[in-house]
Design an enzyme around this catalytic site. Structure first.
Site, short mmCIF file in Angstrom:
data_model
loop_
_atom_site.label_atom_id
_atom_site.label_comp_id
_atom_site.label_asym_id
_atom_site.label_seq_id
_atom_site.Cartn_x
_atom_site.Cartn_y
_atom_site.Cartn_z
N HIS A 264 0.84 -1.21 0.00
CA HIS A 264 0.00 0.00 0.00
C HIS A 264 0.88 1.26 0.00
O HIS A 264 0.76 2.11 -0.88
CB HIS A 264 -0.92 -0.02 1.22
CG HIS A 264 -1.84 1.16 1.29
ND1 HIS A 264 -3.15 1.11 0.90
CD2 HIS A 264 -1.64 2.45 1.67
CE1 HIS A 264 -3.71 2.29 1.04
NE2 HIS A 264 -2.81 3.13 1.52
N GLU A 265 1.77 1.33 0.97
CA GLU A 265 2.64 2.52 1.06
C GLU A 265 3.58 2.57 -0.14
O GLU A 265 3.91 3.65 -0.63
CB GLU A 265 3.42 2.51 2.37
CG GLU A 265 2.56 2.50 3.64
CD GLU A 265 1.46 3.55 3.67
OE1 GLU A 265 1.65 4.63 3.07
OE2 GLU A 265 0.40 3.30 4.28
N HIS A 268 1.87 4.34 -2.92
CA HIS A 268 1.97 5.80 -2.73
C HIS A 268 3.36 6.28 -3.14
O HIS A 268 3.52 7.30 -3.80
CB HIS A 268 1.75 6.17 -1.26
CG HIS A 268 0.31 6.12 -0.81
ND1 HIS A 268 -0.68 6.84 -1.43
CD2 HIS A 268 -0.29 5.48 0.23
CE1 HIS A 268 -1.85 6.62 -0.80
NE2 HIS A 268 -1.64 5.80 0.20
N GLU A 294 -4.65 7.49 -3.44
CA GLU A 294 -5.15 6.24 -2.86
C GLU A 294 -5.46 5.21 -3.95
O GLU A 294 -5.39 4.01 -3.72
CB GLU A 294 -6.41 6.57 -2.04
CG GLU A 294 -6.73 5.63 -0.91
CD GLU A 294 -5.67 5.53 0.18
OE1 GLU A 294 -4.77 6.39 0.26
OE2 GLU A 294 -5.74 4.57 0.95
ZN ZN Z 1 -3.13 5.23 1.65
#
Ligand code: ZN
Length: 503
Positions: A264-265, A268, A294
């Protein structure tokens, strides 16, 4: 003469960017390395820096320079856009009076510490005055920013430019109905994935970290321009395009949770590492919204990291990292383990099917608070009623109910919808990616993830703020953002996992 003015603008914008980068470095250090006694001085250092950055960002000379440049038709299209976006930031930074900003900063930091205590003591009454103050300040901020229909629009605009409460209602209403139906069908399905093999197992933490490291490298995360560290809450932070860091956390009894956080990170971080270097430090090399940010993180975490082709390759890598312990685990078992669906109390622990119901509940409550239909004192009852209605769950206490998230304590109202928008954008864009790259799943299945990063770089990362989020989605897919693709994605995936019949 004009190029001199443009140079002056670049210098000023890059200075503001550098100050922000230094603030992020201080914050990162605070979360990752700082000894406890450093906290007080760090708070002071960060507010000193914030004041300097604010002064630069609201300097009247910057406003004059932007006005002059915006009248110049000889600028290149990208430079014209850069000026327009910088002007937007300048207006946003200057439309709140300084006294109001101070009042807000103080209320938010007081709200945060009050919430921490009140949540620990499960005492909503203790939190209520601070939350009332934050709601009142948010309404006043909306008045300063200005809006056409709802004061909520002015708050939302800060996180998701161009989005409105009315547009979100039209998107989220039907989505909630479909999700409730899907979750109910899953709950009544006799076919449940068997995850009993995980019971009572423990998983070496350094091995988990190495596994995450390996997957991030395969995703194309540049470790020469970033780091992976441990922090209590996973996050991604950007000191510069060439230094984008991520953190994760590790639990002995959960072998996959740390990987999901890292992916997830990492999603980003790939976005932040992929901005246009020619416009470093300017609004062009920046994300237009939190929703589109996101979209990147959730695509990597969910659509890739929770897919069967991914596990067909990475179960082998997983076994290598846990020799002797994971030899009998199959790709299907890992796939089932990362895709369990059940209504639950806590948003951050929710699965892909129920997650957005948590967000929609918060969106509806925020609208009611900001538009004056709900008093803060009635929040716990409203919250509990919606959890019953949308998730069929009885909320046992406010600490795990309306006080579970940090956002409202720190004055972040209008932020939650961006999580769901990210899921919707991701699914809609991913359909186009699959059409563009018919061999994507075959590549994922052999551990080749770079193709996806390259596609995202070209169509989203390098675009930066040249387009707003809905425009990016529309340019890529030919359609305005909607929830159809996301629902198709859930139906296909969870329909198979839970052997759902019917629609
Ligand atoms: Zn996030």
């Amino acid at each position: 003469m004009l190029s001199t003015k443009l140079d002056e603008l670049r210098t000023r914008l890059e200075e503001i960017y550098d100050l922000k980068g230094i603030t992020c470095l201080l914050e990162w250090d605070m979360e990752v390395l700082m000894p406890p006694k450093g906290a007080e001085a760090r708070g002071r250092q960060m507010s000193t820096l914030a004041a300097i950055a604010h002064r630069r960002a609201t300097d009247p000379a910057l406003g004059t320079l932007l006005d002059e440049l915006s009248d110049d038709d000889s600028l290149l299209p990208d430079d014209k856009l850069m000026v327009a976006e910088a002007q937007h930031d300048f207006r946003r930074a200057t439309c709140l009076p300084e006294a109001f900003v101070r009042e807000q900063t103080e209320a938010h930091s007081n709200g945060y510490s009050t919430w921490t205590e009140a949540r620990r003591a499960n005492d909503f009454a203790a939190f209520k005055p601070a939350l009332e103050r934050n709601v009142e300040l948010a309404r006043r901020a909306a008045d300063y920013f200005g809006y056409e229909q709802s004061p909520y629009d002015a708050l939302l605009d800060h996180y998701e430019r161009g989005m409105t409460a009315a547009r979100l209602r039209a998107l989220f209403g039907p989505l909630a109905t479909s999700l409730k139906d899907l979750v109910a069908r899953i709950a009544s399905s006799p076919s449940k994935p068997d995850v009993s093999w995980l019971d009572g197992t423990t998983w070496n933490l350094p091995a988990q970290e190495k596994f995450s490291h390996r997957v991030l490298k395969d995703m194309g995360y540049d470790f020469d321009a970033g780091r992976l560290d441990v922090a209590p809450h996973p996050f991604c932070t950007n000191f510069d395009l060439a230094d984008v860091r991520i953190t994760s956390r590790y639990f002995e009894d959960m072998p996959f949770s740390s990987l999901q956080s890292a992916m997830h990170e990492g999603g980003h971080a790939l976005y932040e590492q992929g901005f246009d270097p020619d416009y470093r430090g300017t609004p062009i090399s920046d994300a237009p919204s939190l929703g589109i940010h996101e979209c990147n993180s959730r695509m990597w975490e969910n659509m890739i990291g929770r897919s069967l082709p991914f596990w067909r390759h990475y179960i082998g890598v997983f076994r290598e990292h846990f020799p002797g312990q994971a030899d009998a685990i199959t790709a299907d078992q890992a796939y089932a383990a990362v895709n369990q669906v059940a209504p639950s109390l806590i948003r951050v622990e929710a699965d892909e099917c129920t997650y957005n119901l948590h967000v929609i509940i918060r969106f509806e409550i925020e609208c009611d608070l900001i538009e004056g239909r709900l008093a803060v004192g009635d929040l716990p009852d409203a919250w509990n009623a919606k959890y019953k209605e949308y998730l069929g769950i009885d909320v046992p206490n406010d600490a795990n109910g309306c006080m579970q998230d940090v956002h409202w304590s720190a004055g972040l109202l209008g932020y939650f919808p961006t999580y769901t928008l990210g899921n919707l954008y991701a699914a809609q864009i991913f359909e186009k990616i699959l059409a563009d790259m018919p061999d994507l799943w075959a590549n994922v299945e052999s551990g080749k993830l770079l193709g996806l990063r390259e596609w995202l770089r070209e169509h989203i990362h390098l675009v930066g703020r040249r387009k707003m989020a809905p425009e990016i989605v529309e340019t890529i897919t030919g359609k305005a953002p909607d929830s159809a693709a996301f629902l198709r994605y859930l139906e296909t995936k969870f329909g198979a996992l839970y052997s759902l019949n019917g629609k």
